[in-house]
Design a protein around this motif. Structure first.
Motif, PDB file in Angstrom:
ATOM      1  N   SER A  23       0.849  -1.263  -0.087  1.00 59.57           N
ATOM      2  CA  SER A  23       0.068  -0.013   0.184  1.00 59.57           C
ATOM      3  C   SER A  23       1.054   1.221   0.000  1.00 59.57           C
ATOM      4  CB  SER A  23      -1.015   0.095   1.352  1.00 59.57           C
ATOM      5  OG  SER A  23      -1.509  -1.066   1.217  1.00 59.57           O
ATOM      6  N   TYR A  24       0.204   2.254  -0.643  1.00 58.36           N
ATOM      7  CA  TYR A  24       0.934   3.752  -0.737  1.00 58.36           C
ATOM      8  C   TYR A  24       0.069   4.432   0.436  1.00 58.36           C
ATOM      9  CZ  TYR A  24       3.934   7.667  -2.357  1.00 58.36           C
ATOM     10  OH  TYR A  24       4.651   8.592  -2.539  1.00 58.36           O
ATOM     11  N   ASN A  25       0.805   5.229   1.331  1.00 57.38           N
ATOM     12  CA  ASN A  25      -0.063   6.045   2.228  1.00 57.38           C
ATOM     13  C   ASN A  25      -0.146   7.283   1.781  1.00 57.38           C
ATOM     14  OD1 ASN A  25      -1.663   6.928   4.432  1.00 57.38           O
ATOM     15  ND2 ASN A  25       0.046   7.403   5.622  1.00 57.38           N
ATOM     16  N   LEU A  26      -0.629   8.178   1.626  1.00 64.22           N
ATOM     17  CA  LEU A  26      -0.972   9.510   1.200  1.00 64.22           C
ATOM     18  C   LEU A  26      -1.595  10.544   2.294  1.00 64.22           C
ATOM     19  CD1 LEU A  26      -2.639   9.194  -2.321  1.00 64.22           C
ATOM     20  CD2 LEU A  26      -0.230   9.753  -1.801  1.00 64.22           C
ATOM     21  N   GLY A  34       4.078   7.656   1.876  1.00 66.40           N
ATOM     22  CA  GLY A  34       4.968   6.714   0.938  1.00 66.40           C
ATOM     23  C   GLY A  34       4.306   5.200   0.969  1.00 66.40           C
ATOM     24  N   LEU A  35       5.260   4.547   0.434  1.00 65.20           N
ATOM     25  CA  LEU A  35       5.053   3.195   0.221  1.00 65.20           C
ATOM     26  C   LEU A  35       5.433   2.412   1.591  1.00 65.20           C
ATOM     27  CD1 LEU A  35       4.596   0.911  -1.823  1.00 65.20           C
ATOM     28  CD2 LEU A  35       7.115   0.511  -2.052  1.00 65.20           C
TER      29      LEU A  35
END
Length: 93
Positions: A23-26, A34-35
């Motif tokens: 997952s990529y956190n925004l 980030g990743l």
């Protein structure tokens, strides 16, 4: 992000293959942006017989409007010995 190793040992047996989904956190309020280093999901190939090669082929798209990942292995055994298989993974949730 999807990472695959078609001849890897994700399932614990040689050449079973495997796939990891990251997952990529925004959202800075939910942790570092980030990743993310730990996979959100993982899949290993069949271990008996070995050599299923899950993750050798990857595809993505929409099914009924929901995002999916298609994971294939040229020697997987879903319908018959070493015939190959493809699995659809729902990414909507």
């Amino acid at each position: 992000l999807t990472a695959s190793a078609g001849t890897g040992e994700s399932g614990g047996t040689a050449r079973t293959g495997g796939v990891r989904i990251y997952s990529y956190n925004l959202d800075a309020g939910a942790g570092p942006i980030g990743l993310l280093p730990i996979p959100a999901a993982a899949m290993g190939g069949e271990s008996i017989p070995m050599d299923s090669r899950i993750g050798e082929a990857l595809g993505s798209g929409l099914l009924g409007g929901a995002p999916i990942l298609v994971v294939g292995g040229t020697r997987a055994d879903a319908s018959a010995l070493d015939r190959g298989a493809a699995y659809a993974v729902d990414l909507g949730n």
